[in-house]
Design a protein around this motif. Structure first.
Motif, short mmCIF file in Angstrom:
data_model
loop_
_atom_site.label_atom_id
_atom_site.label_comp_id
_atom_site.label_asym_id
_atom_site.label_seq_id
_atom_site.Cartn_x
_atom_site.Cartn_y
_atom_site.Cartn_z
N TYR A 1 0.91 -1.21 -0.03
CA TYR A 1 0.01 -0.10 -0.11
C TYR A 1 0.89 1.33 0.04
N VAL B 1 -11.14 -9.46 -2.21
CA VAL B 1 -12.13 -8.23 -2.61
C VAL B 1 -11.96 -7.35 -1.50
N ASP B 2 -12.08 -7.46 -0.32
CA ASP B 2 -12.20 -6.50 0.66
C ASP B 2 -11.09 -5.62 0.99
N GLN B 3 -9.80 -5.99 0.22
CA GLN B 3 -8.71 -5.12 0.43
C GLN B 3 -8.83 -4.21 -0.95
N LEU C 1 -9.30 -0.33 -0.78
CA LEU C 1 -8.07 0.32 -0.25
C LEU C 1 -7.13 0.38 -1.06
N ARG D 1 -7.66 3.20 -3.46
CA ARG D 1 -7.17 4.55 -3.11
C ARG D 1 -5.90 4.98 -2.98
N CYS D 2 -4.88 3.86 -2.85
CA CYS D 2 -3.68 4.07 -2.90
C CYS D 2 -3.14 4.11 -3.93
N ALA E 1 -6.09 10.76 -0.77
CA ALA E 1 -5.28 9.70 -0.72
C ALA E 1 -4.82 9.78 -2.32
N GLN F 1 -20.07 -9.05 4.73
CA GLN F 1 -18.75 -10.03 5.03
C GLN F 1 -19.34 -11.28 5.94
N LEU G 1 -11.33 -9.40 8.65
CA LEU G 1 -12.29 -8.27 8.53
C LEU G 1 -13.04 -8.14 9.60
N PRO H 1 -6.51 4.22 3.92
CA PRO H 1 -6.15 3.34 2.77
C PRO H 1 -4.73 2.53 2.87
N GLU H 2 -3.65 3.25 3.41
CA GLU H 2 -2.47 2.80 3.35
C GLU H 2 -2.11 1.94 4.65
N TYR I 1 -3.33 -2.33 7.13
CA TYR I 1 -2.86 -3.64 7.19
C TYR I 1 -1.28 -3.40 7.63
#
Ligand code: SF4
Lengths: 174, 562
Positions: free
Chosen positions: A99, A122-124, A127, A130-131, A161, B22, B39, B157-158, B161
């Protein structure tokens, strides 16, 4: 069939760079090992991505580079104008270094294709988008409806972002 | 208090739908438990020993009566009629069904609440001083900065994780009531030449390798705050180790490369990041500031309505009442122990202790939660706070109303007069709930509180912060305890190590292990032994911690093992 190895592009991706002409249906692009399969089926201008070390050592005329999770994306900054594809590896979805790599490249003005490859879920993907990622080569199949829902779910975002979305604070104070 | 606008509400509502989806995919087997785990964790849902646990965010520990009542409703509707307030100023429910979780989040969203980022390897709920906006010693209200950070960190977003969890605390006073330097980033508001800024500490933490955060930047204004923390996080995300979860926290990175090198890299990154326009305009800071404006306090000499206390100039007819109050020793003891100085004359800060003798530290029943909400609405400008010591604060109570508040609390079993005394114990859930635990924490806390139940004895011992963790992860902050207790596994049996000399206050220090551990009854005796050493050795005015610092570990060791 010949489309099935092509990475999944993202409509409206950041950077305004070239987006691979891949199928719109992401279910068409499952690929257990996309980086290998892609060799036989490249979109125009695509070529096998070289490792960062190879790129820096001897192949600085390559136009596609693959970054492993531990690679420092800043090493590419002097060469951005001649790179058309950067593929960033996500060895596991838990490893979030990619990221930052994407942000660093986009913030430095990179406009080429930026591809997230590997354990991309898919859930990442919202994000990642956006990066600054604008194409995806997930290892496992992604359900298109779920992806569509994920990408459109949040009407508003709190931060500025790399995707050009207007943050809430800017909407508040026009 | 901060109030959501349409944007905040949309984001939280969207989150509910996202999580509902989810959970649906998980229950349908479309995603594996391994994929679902991060999640659900990012929504505060843990799988514990017996059931799911849901951790609800209480940003910087502040909430109003409507939100507090919702916490009671959830306890009744989806749990077993109680909740557990945590050392992260949040609340946990220990008996949750996965299929109910989306509905709980939907209920929370109706009162501007959520469980976003209360766990997972992301930026966690921002913590702060529970006396913010009320403390007499405050430079500025830290919650304004905390709210800026809350928005910035939400679905960043960054940084969703990261190598490991990431905790940020902001305080606005010289006295540190939030263990600020034991956070990944600690920010202390300071004034320099009349300008407000933050002093930034990075790389503190507890866990298996406790560290006190070094100062990384002496002054950052609110205009640069988000760019600066963005730079701090980016350097961490780039280098933070992923190969070993015990070495993944930012404290390890800073320990390995050194504060100077880390600072240099952050400065370099900041110079770049600042050019990106990530910081909101002043108008946003002002918008948030306006929501934290002080409530409309009444002048100190205005007569009280419900009750008349001895503090207020009383009309002749009320003198009898006043004398009766003076005579009520329980009230006076509570008042002396559980109230703190307020910046507004005529007001006090009340701490409601959730540490009755023999109780579970931090637990409150739905009825108690409702009662505290009622009191906040009636007597504290509709505000409550959760403290990292697992108590509840009514931040703005008129001194004239203290007796009425105390009476109501006392009737509900919420008036232990033990704030910061030995029975005001911090304890993690331990082996009674937590799947990572080595030993039980709660029964040890109960036994110690019972041993020291005598009020006079507790008061004689004075300020004594006792903190218990059920394993090395240190959720019970044992490193920061004047007396710390750590549960370990010794050949399959529960064993407890004793630590002395920690502090999470402005004089931050890490507690040291005394020696070999004890069994459950032995640790209670050991605590009594070290308090006896203190009583024998203390000089005039010294707290337990002061005496320990002066005389060192030896006399305590001698008494324990000699
Ligand atoms: S300290 Fe250990 S036992 Fe206690 S809550 Fe944390 S992980 Fe569980």
């Amino acid at each position: 069939m010949d489309k099935c190895n092509t990475p999944l592009p993202l409509a409206g991706g950041a950077g305004g760079g070239p987006v691979a002409d891949a199928p719109a249906n992401p279910a068409d692009s499952p690929s257990p090992n996309p980086s290998r399969k892609r060799e036989g089926d490249r979109t125009e201008g695509d070529e096998p991505a070289v490792t960062l070390d190879a790129f820096l050592d001897s192949q600085t005329n390559a136009t596609a580079v693959r970054l492993e999770a531990g690679d420092d994306a800043r090493a590419l900054l002097p060469y951005l104008d001649r790179i058309a594809l950067v593929e960033v590896s996500f060895p596991t979805f838990r490893d979030g270094r990619g990221y930052s790599a994407a942000r660093v490249l986009r913030e430095a003005g990179y406009t080429g294709e930026l591809r997230a490859q590997g354990d991309v879920l898919v859930d990442q993907m919202p994000l990642m988008k956006r990066c600054g990622f604008d194409s995806f080569a997930p290892q496992a199949e992604i359900d298109p409806a779920t992806l569509e829902a994920a990408l459109t779910r949040y009407e508003n975002v709190y931060q500025k972002a790399a995707d050009g979305r207007v943050p809430v604070w800017a909407l508040r104070h026009g | 208090m901060y109030k959501y606008d349409q944007y905040d509400q949309q984001i939280v509502d969207a989150r509910v739908e996202e999580f509902r989806d989810q959970v649906k995919r998980r229950l349908a087997g479309q995603i594996t438990e391994d994929q679902f785990k991060p999640l659900r964790l990012m929504n505060g849902l843990y799988l514990q020993l017996h059931a799911y646990m849901l951790r609800v965010a209480i940003p910087y520990g502040t909430l109003d009566s409507r939100q507090m009542r919702m916490l009671a409703t959830i306890a009744r509707k989806y749990d077993r009629g109680y909740g557990h307030f945590t050392t992260r100023q949040n609340i946990q429910y220990n008996w949750i069904k996965l299929s109910d979780a989306p509905d709980i989040l939907a209920d929370l969203a109706t009162v501007e609440m959520h469980a976003i980022q209360t766990s997972g390897n992301c930026i966690r709920n921002i913590s702060s001083d529970q006396y913010a906006g009320a403390a007499a010693d405050e430079v500025a209200d830290p919650r304004i900065w905390a709210e800026l950070l809350r928005q910035w960190s939400t679905f960043h977003p960054e940084f969703s994780y990261l190598p490991r969890k990431f905790k940020i605390a902001v305080i606005g006073a010289e006295e540190d009531r939030a263990a600020m330097r034991l956070h990944d980033i600690g920010i202390q508001l300071v004034k320099r030449d009349g300008v407000l800024g933050g002093r930034i500490y990075v790389g503190g933490g507890m866990g298996r390798t406790p560290m006190i955060a070094p100062e990384i930047k002496d002054f950052v204004t609110a205009d640069d705050l988000l760019s600066y923390v963005e730079a701090c996080l980016r350097v961490y995300n780039r280098y933070g180790r992923r190969d070993n979860i015990y070495k993944a926290r930012i404290k390890i990175l800073i320990h390995e490369i050194g504060a100077d090198d880390y600072r240099r890299q952050v400065e370099e990154e900041f110079a770049h990041v600042k050019s990106l326009g990530l910081d909101p305009p002043k108008a946003e800071f002002e918008r948030i500031t306006a929501m934290f404006a002080p409530p409309s306090f009444v002048a100190a000499d205005t007569p009280a309505t419900p009750f008349v206390s001895s503090e207020v100039e009383t009309p002749a007819s009320a003198t009898g009442v006043s004398t009766a109050l003076e005579a009520n020793g329980d009230f006076q003891a509570w008042r002396a122990q559980n109230t703190a100085a307020h910046k507004q004359p005529g007001y006090a800060i009340v701490t409601i202790s959730l540490k009755p003798t023999g109780g579970i530290p931090g637990d409150a029943t739905a009825e108690q939660i409702d009662l505290m909400a009622d009191l906040a609405e009636r007597y504290s400008f509709d505000e409550l706070r959760v403290t990292h010591a697992q108590n509840i604060v009514l931040p703005h109570v008129r001194k004239a109303d203290l007796y009425a508040v105390w009476q109501a609390l006392d009737a509900a079993g919420l008036a232990p007069a033990n704030l910061d005394l030995i029975s005001d114990i911090i304890a993690c859930p331990g082996l009674d709930y937590c799947s990572l635990a080595n030993a039980r924490s709660i029964p040890v806390a109960q036994k110690i509180a019972t041993r020291f139940a005598d009020q006079n004895r507790q008061r004689d011992l004075g300020e004594l912060k006792l903190k218990i963790s059920g394993c090395i992860n240190a959720c019970g902050h044992h490193h920061a305890g004047h007396i710390g207790i750590l549960g370990v596994d010794k050949k399959g049996t529960e064993n407890y190590q004793l630590l002395l000399g920690g502090s999470g206050a402005e004089d931050t220090s890490l507690a040291k292990i005394t020696g070999p551990g004890f069994d459950e009854d032995g640790i209670v005796d050991a605590v009594e032994t070290v308090t006896n050493v203190y009583l024998a050795k203390r000089a005039e005015g010294e707290r337990f911690l002061d005496t320990y610092r002066r005389v060192g570990m030896e006399p305590f060791k001698e008494a324990l093992y000699g």
